[in-house]
Design an enzyme around this catalytic site. Sequence first.
Site, PDB file in Angstrom:
ATOM      1  N   ASP A   7      11.010  54.186  19.041  1.00 23.76           N
ATOM      2  CA  ASP A   7      12.294  54.686  19.523  1.00 23.76           C
ATOM      3  C   ASP A   7      12.282  56.188  19.247  1.00 23.76           C
ATOM      4  O   ASP A   7      12.472  56.617  18.112  1.00 23.76           O
ATOM      5  CB  ASP A   7      13.444  54.006  18.781  1.00 23.76           C
ATOM      6  CG  ASP A   7      14.800  54.578  19.179  1.00 23.76           C
ATOM      7  OD1 ASP A   7      15.020  54.792  20.387  1.00 23.76           O
ATOM      8  OD2 ASP A   7      15.633  54.809  18.288  1.00 23.76           O
ATOM      9  N   GLU A  68      10.536  53.579  24.291  1.00 18.42           N
ATOM     10  CA  GLU A  68      11.764  53.600  25.085  1.00 18.42           C
ATOM     11  C   GLU A  68      11.663  54.726  26.107  1.00 18.42           C
ATOM     12  O   GLU A  68      11.297  55.850  25.779  1.00 18.42           O
ATOM     13  CB  GLU A  68      12.959  53.800  24.165  1.00 18.42           C
ATOM     14  CG  GLU A  68      14.278  53.532  24.828  1.00 18.42           C
ATOM     15  CD  GLU A  68      15.431  53.533  23.838  1.00 18.42           C
ATOM     16  OE1 GLU A  68      16.099  54.569  23.743  1.00 18.42           O
ATOM     17  OE2 GLU A  68      15.649  52.505  23.168  1.00 18.42           O
ATOM     18  N   ASP A 141      17.351  53.102  13.638  1.00 16.01           N
ATOM     19  CA  ASP A 141      16.262  53.646  14.459  1.00 16.01           C
ATOM     20  C   ASP A 141      15.017  52.766  14.347  1.00 16.01           C
ATOM     21  O   ASP A 141      14.299  52.557  15.322  1.00 16.01           O
ATOM     22  CB  ASP A 141      15.918  55.083  14.045  1.00 16.01           C
ATOM     23  CG  ASP A 141      17.071  56.036  14.274  1.00 16.01           C
ATOM     24  OD1 ASP A 141      17.579  56.078  15.410  1.00 16.01           O
ATOM     25  OD2 ASP A 141      17.465  56.735  13.323  1.00 16.01           O
TER      26      ASP A 141
END
Length: 189
Positions: A7, A68, A141
């Site tokens: 991420d 992502e 996260d």
Amino acid sequence: MLVLGIDPGTANTGYGVVRGGGPGVPVLVECGVIRTRARDPLPARLREIFEGVQELIGRHHPDALSVEDVFYARNVRTTVVLGHARGVILLAAELAGVPVNEMAPAEIKKAVVGTGGATKEQVQFMLTRLLRLKSVPQPSDAADGVAAALACVMGASLPRIDAGGRVREPSRPKLAASHLASPPSTRRP
């Protein structure tokens, strides 16, 4: 199959390493964050992220990296800076010969929860269920990195939704062997 999920972020880059793809329940191997100092200039922060991802790849030797995809923030600067972070992550994977799967946030949520509009809490709840964890990976996260890895492990053979809201072909995890079998690209000056 072992997948490193990322991420991206310039302050905190979350990551998760998930093993699965065969019979049985996927297993969380490791998760955490690569933190950078806000007072450091952007190039130094990007180097820390790059080196952190290189270290993770060297330690785990993943079959794939799931990251992502870019989302468009209201603040253009945020989107551009996030793009820089994604760039060094993609570079680290490419230099190591690790295939990359880019997944939209909605695609990750759909793979893990069943709906692309899931909340962060719903994604975290499903992570604990699907990976049989006693608690949610922390910080958030790191949980997002785990979700990216798990979505790839689960196949993510769901339609991909691009930035314009159009449905695209399904993403499919790529294995390192198929990546290495392709002829190397040559670059001419």
